[in-house]
Design an enzyme around this catalytic site. Structure first.
Site, PDB file in Angstrom:
ATOM      1  N   GLU A   1      22.582  21.895  42.392  1.00  0.00           N
ATOM      2  CA  GLU A   1      23.337  22.360  41.228  1.00  0.00           C
ATOM      3  C   GLU A   1      24.671  21.639  41.266  1.00  0.00           C
ATOM      4  O   GLU A   1      25.474  21.830  42.186  1.00  0.00           O
ATOM      5  CB  GLU A   1      23.547  23.877  41.277  1.00  0.00           C
TER       6      GLU A   1
ATOM      7  N   HIS B   1      29.187  39.563  36.157  1.00  0.00           N
ATOM      8  CA  HIS B   1      30.369  40.209  35.590  1.00  0.00           C
ATOM      9  C   HIS B   1      30.079  41.517  34.869  1.00  0.00           C
ATOM     10  O   HIS B   1      31.000  42.262  34.529  1.00  0.00           O
ATOM     11  CB  HIS B   1      31.162  39.221  34.744  1.00  0.00           C
TER      12      HIS B   1
ATOM     13  N   HIS C   1      29.067  26.172  36.345  1.00  0.00           N
ATOM     14  CA  HIS C   1      30.430  26.620  36.653  1.00  0.00           C
ATOM     15  C   HIS C   1      31.396  26.206  35.553  1.00  0.00           C
ATOM     16  O   HIS C   1      31.606  25.030  35.324  1.00  0.00           O
ATOM     17  CB  HIS C   1      30.942  26.117  38.010  1.00  0.00           C
TER      18      HIS C   1
ATOM     19  N   THR D   1      33.728  31.041  42.802  1.00  0.00           N
ATOM     20  CA  THR D   1      33.396  29.948  43.720  1.00  0.00           C
ATOM     21  C   THR D   1      34.253  28.725  43.381  1.00  0.00           C
ATOM     22  O   THR D   1      34.223  28.236  42.258  1.00  0.00           O
ATOM     23  CB  THR D   1      31.897  29.591  43.584  1.00  0.00           C
TER      24      THR D   1
ATOM     25  N   HIS E   1      25.132  36.729  42.328  1.00  0.00           N
ATOM     26  CA  HIS E   1      25.778  36.273  43.562  1.00  0.00           C
ATOM     27  C   HIS E   1      26.112  37.520  44.377  1.00  0.00           C
ATOM     28  O   HIS E   1      26.963  38.312  43.984  1.00  0.00           O
ATOM     29  CB  HIS E   1      27.056  35.502  43.198  1.00  0.00           C
TER      30      HIS E   1
ATOM     31  N   GLU F   1      22.419  33.706  44.468  1.00  0.00           N
ATOM     32  CA  GLU F   1      23.495  32.868  45.020  1.00  0.00           C
ATOM     33  C   GLU F   1      24.043  33.569  46.242  1.00  0.00           C
ATOM     34  O   GLU F   1      24.305  34.779  46.201  1.00  0.00           O
ATOM     35  CB  GLU F   1      24.639  32.753  44.014  1.00  0.00           C
TER      36      GLU F   1
ATOM     37  N   ARG G   1      31.956  42.494  45.914  1.00  0.00           N
ATOM     38  CA  ARG G   1      32.939  42.827  44.876  1.00  0.00           C
ATOM     39  C   ARG G   1      32.297  43.128  43.527  1.00  0.00           C
ATOM     40  O   ARG G   1      32.874  43.784  42.696  1.00  0.00           O
ATOM     41  CB  ARG G   1      33.985  41.723  44.734  1.00  0.00           C
TER      42      ARG G   1
ATOM     43  N   ASN H   1      23.858  34.358  34.519  1.00  0.00           N
ATOM     44  CA  ASN H   1      24.453  35.044  35.667  1.00  0.00           C
ATOM     45  C   ASN H   1      25.044  36.375  35.173  1.00  0.00           C
ATOM     46  O   ASN H   1      25.904  36.379  34.273  1.00  0.00           O
ATOM     47  CB  ASN H   1      25.537  34.132  36.258  1.00  0.00           C
TER      48      ASN H   1
ATOM     49  N   ARG I   1      27.969  38.758  47.109  1.00  0.00           N
ATOM     50  CA  ARG I   1      29.067  38.265  47.945  1.00  0.00           C
ATOM     51  C   ARG I   1      29.215  39.126  49.175  1.00  0.00           C
ATOM     52  O   ARG I   1      28.900  40.318  49.170  1.00  0.00           O
ATOM     53  CB  ARG I   1      30.381  38.254  47.153  1.00  0.00           C
TER      54      ARG I   1
HETATM   55  N1  PXP Z   1      26.926  28.367  39.513  1.00  0.00           N
HETATM   56  C1  PXP Z   1      27.489  28.805  40.654  1.00  0.00           C
HETATM   57  C2  PXP Z   1      27.008  28.231  41.937  1.00  0.00           C
HETATM   58  C3  PXP Z   1      28.477  29.800  40.640  1.00  0.00           C
HETATM   59  O1  PXP Z   1      29.013  30.224  41.790  1.00  0.00           O
HETATM   60  C4  PXP Z   1      28.866  30.342  39.408  1.00  0.00           C
HETATM   61  C5  PXP Z   1      29.885  31.430  39.363  1.00  0.00           C
HETATM   62  O2  PXP Z   1      29.386  32.573  39.963  1.00  0.00           O
HETATM   63  C6  PXP Z   1      28.241  29.866  38.250  1.00  0.00           C
HETATM   64  C7  PXP Z   1      27.287  28.858  38.323  1.00  0.00           C
HETATM   65  C8  PXP Z   1      28.553  30.410  36.902  1.00  0.00           C
HETATM   66  O3  PXP Z   1      29.864  30.071  36.569  1.00  0.00           O
HETATM   67  P1  PXP Z   1      30.517  30.710  35.292  1.00  0.00           P
HETATM   68  O4  PXP Z   1      30.600  32.189  35.521  1.00  0.00           O
HETATM   69  O5  PXP Z   1      31.848  30.040  35.214  1.00  0.00           O
HETATM   70  O6  PXP Z   1      29.618  30.376  34.133  1.00  0.00           O
END
Ligand code: PXP
Length: 238
Positions: free
Chosen positions: A151, A10, A191, A101, A43, A70, A49, A7, A45
């Site tokens: 998931e 960030h 997550h 999330t 994601h 996402e 953001r 992901n 949003r």
């Molecule tokens: N899976 C989902 C559905 C999420 O919303 C997120 C956070 O955006 C993640 C995985 C990844 O989580 P993390 O950034 O804590 O690894």
């Protein structure tokens, strides 16, 4: 072998802190793929953001593995998904005030809406995954509304206060994964996973894929993205 989806939200968080054009999550995605990532997640949003519409469009053109979008199950996002056509859509709950999330999607309470929503995504050949808490009720409901993937939310496991609690929550994830698989669902999880708590998943066939963002980006700032991705892949594969 289990797969890693990275992901890159960030990277965009850092860019948006200055409202300029770097660092670019599109470049980060390419580097993550070169390092061995099996998929890229963003994601988009409602409040934009971090990831912007422009990022999603460019990623659709440049991602070589698969692109997982996402998003919340809103009308706006449905239109975007049907236009951009990511390979996978992961439906997540979304609240304006949350830092990230917070919980899984309440599939049980929204079955009719979700069944219709998924139908439209599937018409465009988009695979759908539902981000849910690891309970039999949510898993059964995910199957009923026509999801291909679930998931499982690993947030509680990631925040366990000690090893005993972590093992208990991990066992619950395992039970949930097995239950989902008996229904024919494909299972991933994510997550809060990091370079320490991922070790418990090693060698477990129940989980096909891991979705990880923050921990990889946090390490990437210090050691570089390619190394951060490779180190996570090594841990997942043992
Ligand atoms: N899976 C989902 C559905 C999420 O919303 C997120 C956070 O955006 C993640 C995985 C990844 O989580 P993390 O950034 O804590 O690894």
């Amino acid at each position: 072998m289990p797969r890693l989806e990275v992901n890159v939200d960030h990277v965009a968080t850092l860019r948006q802190a200055r409202l300029i054009d770097e660092p670019d999550p599109v470049t980060a995605a390419a580097l993550a793929e070169l390092a061995g990532a099996d998929g890229i997640i963003v994601h988009l949003r409602e409040d934009r953001r971090h990831i912007q519409d422009r990022d999603l469009k460019l990623l659709r053109q440049t991602v070589k593995t698969h692109l997982n979008l996402e998003m919340a199950a809103t009308r706006e996002m449905l239109e975007i998904a049907r236009t951009v056509k990511p390979d996978v859509v992961t439906l997540v709950p979304e609240k304006r005030q949350e830092l990230t999330t917070e919980g899984g999607l309440n599939v049980v309470g929204n079955q009719k809406m979700l069944r219709d929503y998924l139908k439209q995504l599937k018409e465009d050949g988009i695979r759908v995954s539902l981000f849910i808490d690891p309970t039999p009720q949510q898993i059964n409901a995910a199957k009923e509304v026509g999801a291909m993937w679930v998931e499982l939310h690993t947030g509680a496991y990631a925040e366990a206060r000690d090893e005993v609690q972590a093992q208990k929550l991990f066992d619950e994830l395992l039970d949930a994964a097995r239950h989902a698989r008996t229904l024919g669902l494909r299972v991933k999880c994510g997550h809060g996973l990091n370079y320490r708590n991922i070790k418990r998943f090693r060698g477990r066939q129940e989980f096909e894929e891991f979705s990880i963002g923050h921990a990889i980006m946090a390490r990437a700032i210090l050691v570089g993205l390619e190394r951060a991705v490779r180190e996570m892949i090594d841990l997942i594969n043992g």
